[in-house]
Design an enzyme around this catalytic site. Structure first.
Site, PDB file in Angstrom:
ATOM      1  N   HIS A 208       0.824  -1.205   0.000  1.00  0.00           N
ATOM      2  CA  HIS A 208       0.000   0.000   0.000  1.00  0.00           C
ATOM      3  C   HIS A 208       0.866   1.266   0.000  1.00  0.00           C
ATOM      4  O   HIS A 208       2.061   1.232   0.336  1.00  0.00           O
ATOM      5  CB  HIS A 208      -0.910   0.015   1.232  1.00  0.00           C
ATOM      6  CG  HIS A 208      -0.133  -0.005   2.525  1.00  0.00           C
ATOM      7  ND1 HIS A 208       0.442   1.121   3.072  1.00  0.00           N
ATOM      8  CD2 HIS A 208       0.178  -1.023   3.351  1.00  0.00           C
ATOM      9  CE1 HIS A 208       1.064   0.811   4.183  1.00  0.00           C
ATOM     10  NE2 HIS A 208       0.932  -0.485   4.381  1.00  0.00           N
ATOM     11  N   GLU A 284      -1.920  -7.271   7.623  1.00  0.00           N
ATOM     12  CA  GLU A 284      -0.590  -7.198   8.215  1.00  0.00           C
ATOM     13  C   GLU A 284      -0.560  -7.932   9.554  1.00  0.00           C
ATOM     14  O   GLU A 284      -1.596  -8.176  10.183  1.00  0.00           O
ATOM     15  CB  GLU A 284      -0.181  -5.723   8.389  1.00  0.00           C
ATOM     16  CG  GLU A 284       1.198  -5.490   8.996  1.00  0.00           C
ATOM     17  CD  GLU A 284       2.352  -6.090   8.195  1.00  0.00           C
ATOM     18  OE1 GLU A 284       2.483  -7.333   8.243  1.00  0.00           O
ATOM     19  OE2 GLU A 284       3.101  -5.334   7.561  1.00  0.00           O
TER      20      GLU A 284
END
Length: 404
Positions: A208, A284
Site C-alpha cells: 500500500h 498485516e
C-alpha cells in the site's frame, strides 16, 4: 465381498482450459457397466480434472456398495503415484482433492493401477462428451452418451496376464501412507518446468501507499489505529495505477481489509475498471503493544521481548501480538485459496510488508530470518508466479520505477 473396477479420466482443452471428467464403474467379475458419470467442470487444469474424475468414480462405487473392494485404473501417472504414496502431493490445487479422495473409502478397500490411454477409452470418451456439452452450454446426459457403444471392449480383471502390475496398498501401514501422500505438503522439485503446464497463477504484490506512520518507521499492523493513506500515499497509488494500466495484464484485484490497503486498491481498481475483493489473509501482522512505536522505542521499553522476536519466528510481540510463524501460516492458506480461485490469471494483491515478504520467502524456500533481509518500499511492486507442477518463480521484487 463385491469387487468393482473404476476407470476414470479427466482432460482440459488448453491446460488450463475448459475441462471435464468421465467415469465408468464396472463389475470386476463380469465386466458389466454398473454406472457412468461425466461432468464439465469449467476452467481447470488436466490434473485437477483427473482428480475430479477419481473422486466421482470412488463416490459412485461407494454408492453402489460401501463395503466393496475397488480397483482404480487411470492413465494419469501423477494421480496413481500420488494416491499410492510413491509421489508426494505438491500443488495447492491438488492437495485438498487428493485428501478428499483418500477419505471416500477406507484405504484398505482401494487399489490403484496405471494403464495406457488406449485402455481407458470409455472414460476418455465420457470426459470428451462432457467437455463438448459444456462448450454448447449444456450438461452431459447419460441418455445421450455413446461412449460405451464406441469403446466397447471387455476389460481384463485386475492381475490378468499382460496387464501392467497394479500398485496395491493394503493394511494399516499402506492406508496411512495413502493419507500421508494425499495430505503431504512437499517442497517442489528444482529445475526447468515441463512444456505443458499452462499459464501460471501470477500474483502481483503491491504494498500500500504511505500513511502518516510510514515515514516515521513506526510499527503499523492489524492491531493498531488502522491509518488511511496520506496525500503522498494517494499520489503513489495513482502512479501505480497508471503503470499497471499501461501494462494491461491485471485481471482481478484483491486487498487486505485494512484501510490503507483498501484505499490503495480502490484507486488502482478504478483506473483498471475492476472491482476489489477483500481477503482477511492478506492483513498485516498484529504487533500487539508495539503498534505505533518506533523500533528504538520498542527496544527501550521491551528489550527482552524484542530480542526473542528477532530470534524466533514463534515469538509474539508484547501484549499478545501475532508471531511471524502464525502470519506465515495465514498467508500460506490465503495463497493456496487464491491460487485455486485465480488459476492461470494475473491478480493484483494489495497488502503489506510482512505478507509480501512471506509470499516471496515461501516461493524461494528461504528460512524465516529472510524476512529481516528484505527491503520493501511503500507502493512497491513484486510478483510471484505459481505453476501447475507446484513450483513458484519470483519474477519481481520491490520495483519502484513507477514512482520516479
Amino acid at each position: 465381498m463385491r469387487e468393482f473396477i473404476v476407470e476414470a479420466d479427466g482432460g482440459s482443452r488448453g491446460n488450463p482450459g475448459p475441462a471435464g471428467y468421465g467415469v465408468v464403474v464396472r463389475d470386476a467379475a463380469t465386466g458389466e457397466t454398473l454406472a457412468e458419470a461425466a461432468e464439465y467442470i469449467g476452467f481447470a487444469t488436466n490434473n485437477v480434472a483427473e482428480y475430479r474424475g477419481l473422486l466421482a468414480g470412488l463416490t459412485a462405487a461407494r454408492a453402489l456398495d460401501p463395503e466393496a473392494r475397488v480397483h482404480v485404473r487411470m492413465d494419469s501417472k501423477l494421480v496413481i503415484e500420488q494416491m499410492t504414496g510413491r509421489w508426494k502431493v505438491k500443488h495447492p490445487l491438488i492437495k485438498p482433492l487428493a485428501a478428499e479422495a483418500a477419505r471416500v473409502l477406507p484405504p484398505e478397500q482401494v487399489t490403484y493401477e496405471w494403464i495406457p490411454r488406449e485402455r481407458n477409452q470409455h472414460a476418455d470418451r465420457l470426459a470428451n462428451e462432457a467437455m463438448d456439452a459444456g462448450k454448447r452450454g449444456e450438461q452431459w446426459s447419460p441418455s445421450a452418451s455413446r461412449a460405451e457403444l464406441d469403446t466397447r471392449t471387455p476389460p481384463e480383471p485386475p492381475g490378468a496376464a499382460g496387464e501392467v502390475q497394479a500398485v496395491e496398498a493394503t493394511g494399516a501401514g499402506a492406508a496411512a501412507a495413502d493419507v500421508r501422500a494425499a495430505q503431504a505438503v512437499a517442497t517442489p522439485g528444482v529445475g526447468w518446468a515441463g512444456p505443458d503446464m499452462g499459464a501460471p497463477a501470477t500474483f502481483v504484490l503491491l504494498r500500500h501507499g504511505e500513511t502518516p506512520l510510514t515515514p516515521q518507521k513506526r510499527f503499523s499492523g492489524s492491531g493498531g489505529s488502522d491509518p488511511s493513506l496520506s496525500a503522498v500515499g494517494r499520489d503513489q497509488a495513482e502512479r501505480v495505477a497508471a503503470a499497471l494500466a499501461r501494462r494491461g495484464t491485471v485481471q482481478a484485484v484483491v486487498a487486505s481489509p485494512l484501510a490503507r490497503a483498501r484505499e490503495t486498491a480502490g484507486i488502482v481498481a478504478a483506473r483498471l475498471g475492476l472491482d476489489v475483493s477483500v481477503d482477511d489473509g492478506l492483513r498485516e501482522t498484529d504487533f500487539g503493544a508495539w503498534e505505533g512505536l518506533t523500533f528504538g522505542e520498542v527496544r527501550e521499553r521491551y528489550p527482552e521481548d524484542l530480542d526473542a522476536w528477532l530470534s524466533s519466528p514463534d515469538a509474539e510481540p508484547t501484549g499478545g501480538g501475532e508471531s511471524f510463524a502464525a502470519t506465515a501460516a495465514r498467508v500460506a492458506a490465503a495463497r493456496d485459496k487464491l491460487i485455486a480461485a485465480y488459476a492461470g490469471r494475473t491478480v493484483l494483491l494489495v497488502t503489506h510488508v510482512t505478507p509480501i515478504k512471506t509470499f516471496v520467502r515461501l516461493a524461494l524456500g528461504a528460512p524465516p530470518e529472510a524476512l529481516f533481509r528484505m527491503e520493501l518500499s511503500a507502493a512497491s511492486l513484486s510478483a510471484v508466479a505459481y505453476y501447475a507442477d507446484g513450483n513458484a518463480s519470483v519474477r519481481l521484487f520491490n520495483d519502484t520505477s513507477h514512482l520516479r
